[in-house]
Write a protein that holds these residues in place. Structure first.
Motif, mmCIF file in Angstrom:
data_model
loop_
_atom_site.group_PDB
_atom_site.id
_atom_site.type_symbol
_atom_site.label_atom_id
_atom_site.label_comp_id
_atom_site.label_asym_id
_atom_site.label_seq_id
_atom_site.Cartn_x
_atom_site.Cartn_y
_atom_site.Cartn_z
ATOM 1 N N PHE A 1 0.795 -1.229 0.000
ATOM 2 C CA PHE A 1 0.000 0.000 0.000
ATOM 3 C C PHE A 1 0.832 1.285 0.000
ATOM 4 N N GLY A 2 2.139 1.162 0.155
ATOM 5 C CA GLY A 2 2.998 2.349 0.123
ATOM 6 C C GLY A 2 2.959 2.965 -1.272
ATOM 7 N N THR A 3 2.989 4.298 -1.331
ATOM 8 C CA THR A 3 2.833 4.959 -2.620
ATOM 9 C C THR A 3 4.103 5.643 -3.101
ATOM 10 N N ASP A 4 4.817 6.303 -2.204
ATOM 11 C CA ASP A 4 5.880 7.200 -2.628
ATOM 12 C C ASP A 4 7.235 6.769 -2.081
ATOM 13 N N ALA A 5 7.573 5.502 -2.284
ATOM 14 C CA ALA A 5 8.854 5.012 -1.793
ATOM 15 C C ALA A 5 9.980 5.907 -2.292
ATOM 16 N N VAL A 6 10.906 6.219 -1.392
ATOM 17 C CA VAL A 6 12.030 7.094 -1.724
ATOM 18 C C VAL A 6 13.250 6.238 -2.034
ATOM 19 N N LEU A 7 13.927 6.594 -3.096
ATOM 20 C CA LEU A 7 15.181 5.915 -3.423
ATOM 21 C C LEU A 7 16.339 6.902 -3.274
ATOM 22 N N VAL A 8 17.375 6.459 -2.580
ATOM 23 C CA VAL A 8 18.644 7.186 -2.547
ATOM 24 C C VAL A 8 19.654 6.261 -3.213
ATOM 25 N N HIS A 9 20.135 6.664 -4.359
ATOM 26 C CA HIS A 9 21.048 5.797 -5.104
ATOM 27 C C HIS A 9 22.383 6.522 -5.305
ATOM 28 N N GLY B 1 0.100 5.677 7.398
ATOM 29 C CA GLY B 1 1.023 5.970 6.309
ATOM 30 C C GLY B 1 2.095 4.897 6.228
ATOM 31 N N PHE B 2 2.653 4.743 5.013
ATOM 32 C CA PHE B 2 3.660 3.705 4.792
ATOM 33 C C PHE B 2 4.935 4.317 4.207
ATOM 34 N N PRO B 3 5.687 5.061 5.002
ATOM 35 C CA PRO B 3 6.933 5.630 4.481
ATOM 36 C C PRO B 3 7.908 4.509 4.110
ATOM 37 N N ARG B 4 8.640 4.735 3.038
ATOM 38 C CA ARG B 4 9.589 3.704 2.601
ATOM 39 C C ARG B 4 10.839 4.393 2.085
ATOM 40 N N ILE B 5 11.976 3.941 2.562
ATOM 41 C CA ILE B 5 13.251 4.482 2.083
ATOM 42 C C ILE B 5 14.125 3.318 1.639
ATOM 43 N N THR B 6 14.657 3.430 0.439
ATOM 44 C CA THR B 6 15.632 2.459 -0.036
ATOM 45 C C THR B 6 16.932 3.207 -0.301
ATOM 46 N N VAL B 7 18.007 2.736 0.291
ATOM 47 C CA VAL B 7 19.311 3.361 0.065
ATOM 48 C C VAL B 7 20.217 2.333 -0.593
ATOM 49 N N VAL B 8 20.750 2.706 -1.714
ATOM 50 C CA VAL B 8 21.668 1.809 -2.416
ATOM 51 C C VAL B 8 22.999 2.530 -2.590
ATOM 52 N N ALA B 9 24.045 1.983 -1.971
ATOM 53 C CA ALA B 9 25.390 2.505 -2.186
ATOM 54 C C ALA B 9 26.122 1.488 -3.050
ATOM 55 N N GLU B 10 26.394 1.876 -4.288
ATOM 56 C CA GLU B 10 27.070 0.942 -5.213
ATOM 57 C C GLU B 10 28.526 0.730 -4.767
ATOM 58 N N ASP B 11 29.229 -0.133 -5.468
ATOM 59 C CA ASP B 11 30.600 -0.509 -5.075
ATOM 60 C C ASP B 11 31.451 0.738 -4.809
ATOM 61 N N GLY B 12 32.065 0.764 -3.625
ATOM 62 C CA GLY B 12 32.990 1.845 -3.297
ATOM 63 C C GLY B 12 32.326 3.172 -2.961
ATOM 64 N N ALA B 13 31.014 3.240 -2.966
ATOM 65 C CA ALA B 13 30.323 4.504 -2.673
ATOM 66 C C ALA B 13 30.195 4.688 -1.163
ATOM 67 N N ALA B 14 29.902 5.944 -0.778
ATOM 68 C CA ALA B 14 29.695 6.234 0.644
ATOM 69 C C ALA B 14 28.561 7.240 0.798
ATOM 70 N N VAL B 15 27.681 6.996 1.786
ATOM 71 C CA VAL B 15 26.560 7.906 2.014
ATOM 72 C C VAL B 15 26.051 7.740 3.440
ATOM 73 N N ALA B 16 25.514 8.833 3.972
ATOM 74 C CA ALA B 16 24.882 8.804 5.290
ATOM 75 C C ALA B 16 23.466 9.354 5.153
ATOM 76 N N VAL B 17 22.498 8.608 5.668
ATOM 77 C CA VAL B 17 21.095 9.014 5.550
ATOM 78 C C VAL B 17 20.487 9.104 6.945
ATOM 79 N N LEU B 18 19.784 10.218 7.176
ATOM 80 C CA LEU B 18 19.095 10.416 8.446
ATOM 81 C C LEU B 18 17.592 10.380 8.210
#
Lengths: 423, 246
Positions: A137-145, A169-186
């Motif tokens: 039922f989630g509608t607006d899944a967020v992607l961080v790529h 509500g159904f908040p959704r976050i997907t974080v994908v750090a590809e090979d060798g990448a770096a990221v911080a998500v709050l």
């Protein structure tokens, strides 16, 4: 507003790949029995008071507050700020300099051509009914790529605001750090007292040698329930650090699953929680070692005051092939009042001999000798309690992912302690 | 001029009477040594005076400048001017000595601005590596460092009367000298009154007492000058012990 039915899921639309995932999830949702406290996964919980099926799906987000919510996190100097209101995307602002370097932040269905990145969460055969509802039922899944090799040196911030009356509500976050990448998500979770329930889901995927940090600041209103799921997958030699700072909510449950499924991966899980009044904080963790030479280290510290309850139930699982595993699990709890209650349940399931594992768990009041030592210097009891509790959390604050978040956590601890002293 | 007056003090731990009527009077600038064999009640005396939980006062009075000490909780005794230097200083994770002293000063209505500088100055004076000031209280400190840290706190808090509970245990000779010298200086500079509880003469060679008392089986059985400590050192405690009841 509509009920959580297969028809509703089908009507949500979107690209074919998304519709297919919804259909699969809604079928599992329909056939998965409602959680009950006689199941180990839900033991000690208050899930029987969370009436998911009586709630309606939240409608489109109102525009009004999104800018103010975004502004409230500006001090962290985010590279991207997203605001979800009742799970709906209401604001998305990404630094264009980073977009041109390849950073992608936005509504998942719009920013990528297929749903391959969703696989981390949905491949999980043990997803509970709430996580399945998020997928269905989630509608607006967020992607961080984050593309291969890109090191994003400022945080991505997602504010999840819940306010809908009798809706979920159904908040959704997907974080994908590809090979060798770096990221911080709050991820910042807040709500109005009108919001009965939020069901957030997060999946984290770290590629080879990637460094991924994710921190949830759970500051929900004490009238709002939360049932959250997070699945983290660490690739070869990847480092994933997941943190939770839980202060709000009425019944606030968070499941955290770390999958170490490539050699040499490292996952650190840290949490601080402080429940008071009638709150209940409920953590379920799994450190699942599926590949050789991986390390997982968990440190959860909680305080319960008033009539608050807390549950920590954690499993270290070492699969047969996971030789050379290092897995550690520490859960410590302070009870500040006689009516507060904390349950700590560590578990080990080890199917390989070549492992180093440890687990430790404690529940108790503030140490009398520590209290006396401080008081013998002229520190009054309330101030002594504040010093000991702040000091108790200090070890975790030093390890929290996302630079700049520790100060916020420190001030929330101080707020709670001030309330405790005033009560 | 301050006076700690202990009259007929009787106290029990776990239902057993340990102190059976102790009389002592300690005035500003004086150093009193209380010596005694194991089990004589030395630590009980220091704990009861400081207000450590787990003890029951059965009788007698203790006043500091006329104020009833037993009417005050531990933290107010400290504010009134009593300081306990502990035999085994407690580890408090995540709390620095400075934050402790700031809270103590704040509770006393004092100026918290000056605490940081005072901590640094006293660390230098007592010979405590400033790096250790960043650490959690007593965590990963050696025996000597812990006792120097106790003296740092004493110096910053500037009490009227200090009770030193076997401050000479678990530290090397250099630390012992530094600790003893700092206490001696405080007796002159701020007229600190000292009740130094010890098992051995070792401390008293560095911190010469004006008065020495022998505590045995919960009673002061002898009092005298510094020569009494020398007599204990030479002859042991046997001569002072009351005859066993048949």
């Amino acid at each position: 507003m509509t009920a959580l039915t297969a028809d509703h899921a089908a009507a949500l639309g979107g690209p074919d790949w998304l519709a297919a995932r919804r259909t699969a999830a809604v079928a599992r949702f329909a056939t998965t029995p409602a959680p009950a406290t006689d199941l180990e996964m839900w033991r000690y919980s208050r899930i029987d008071r969370v009436a998911l099926d009586t709630l309606q799906a939240a409608g489109p987000a109102p525009e009004g507050d999104a800018a103010a919510l975004a502004a409230s996190v500006a001090a962290l100097d985010p590279v991207a700020t997203i605001v979800l209101v009742d799970g709906r995307l209401a604001h998305c602002d990404v630094d264009q300099a980073w977009v041109s370097k390849g950073l992608v932040v936005g509504r998942h269905a719009e920013v990528v051509a297929d749903g391959a990145h969703f696989a981390a969460l949905e491949a999980d055969e043990e997803l509970d009914r709430f996580a399945l509802a998020n997928v269905a039922f989630g509608t607006d899944a967020v992607l961080v790529h984050v593309p291969r090799g890109l090191d994003v040196d400022r945080p991505v911030v997602v504010v999840e605001w819940s306010e809908g009356v009798a809706t979920v509500g159904f908040p959704r976050i997907t974080v994908v750090a590809e090979d060798g990448a770096a990221v911080a998500v709050l991820e910042v979770q807040r709500s109005a007292p009108s919001a009965p329930l939020t069901v957030p889901a997060v999946d984290l995927v770290a590629g080879r040698d990637a460094r991924l940090q994710f921190l949830t600041l759970q500051d929900l209103d004490p009238a709002t329930d939360a049932v959250g799921t997070l699945v983290a997958r660490a690739g070869q030699q990847a480092t994933v650090r997941v943190g939770v700072a839980a202060f709000g909510g009425r019944y606030a449950r968070q499941r955290l699953d770390a999958r170490l499924d490539a050699p040499g991966a490292t996952v650190d899980l840290v949490a601080v929680s402080f429940g008071d009044g009638d709150q209940m904080v409920d953590f379920r963790t799994c450190q699942d070692h599926r590949a050789p030479d991986c390390t997982s280290d968990l440190l959860f510290k909680g305080v319960v005051d008033g009539r608050a309850h807390s549950v920590y139930s954690g499993l270290i699982r070492v699969r047969p092939g996971a030789k050379g595993t290092n897995a550690y699990q520490t859960n410590r709890n302070i009870k500040l009042s006689d009516d507060a209650w904390a349950e700590s349940v560590p578990n080990l399931e080890i199917e390989n001999n070549d492992v180093r594992c440890s687990h430790a768990s404690t529940v108790g009041p503030i140490d009398d000798d520590q209290r006396f030592y401080l008081e013998s210097r002229g520190v009054p009891p309330e101030a002594a309690e504040q010093l000991v509790v702040t000091g108790f959390f200090d070890e975790v604050l030093d390890k929290l992912p996302v630079v700049g978040a520790a100060d916020h956590v420190r001030s929330r601890v101080a707020d709670k302690l001030a309330r405790s002293a005033g009560a | 001029m301050s006076v700690l007056e202990i009259r007929g003090l009787r106290a029990a731990a776990a239902g057993v009477e340990i102190l059976r009527g102790v009389d002592l009077t300690i005035a500003s600038g004086e150093v009193h040594a209380v010596m005694g064999p194991n089990g004589s009640g030395k630590s009980t005396l220091s704990h009861v005076l400081a207000g450590k939980p787990g003890y029951t006062v059965l009788g007698g009075t203790v006043t500091l400048d006329g104020v009833d000490v037993f009417a005050l909780p531990a933290w107010k005794r400290a504010q009134a001017g009593l300081f306990l230097a502990m035999q085994y200083p407690i580890e408090v994770p995540g709390v620095s000595v400075e934050s402790l002293l700031v809270e103590a000063r704040r509770a006393a209505g004092g100026d918290v601005e000056g605490v940081a500088a005072a901590v640094v100055a006293e660390a230098a004076r007592i010979g405590l590596d400033p790096v250790l000031l960043e650490r959690s209280l007593n965590v990963d400190l050696s025996g000597g460092e812990k006792k120097r840290n106790e003296m740092l706190q004493l110096a910053v808090l500037a009490p009227k009367i200090a009770i030193l509970d076997e401050i000479d245990s678990g530290l090397d000779i250099d630390a012992l000298r530094a600790v003893a010298r700092r206490v001696q200086e405080a007796t002159v500079e701020s007229s600190l009154g000292v009740l130094a509880i010890t098992h051995y003469n070792r401390l008293l060679e560095e911190l010469r007492p004006d008065h020495t008392h022998i505590l045995a089986k919960g009673l002061i059985v002898a009092s005298g000058g510094p020569e009494l400590a020398d007599q204990v050192e030479a002859e042991g405690y046997a001569a002072f012990l009351p005859a066993e009841a048949a």
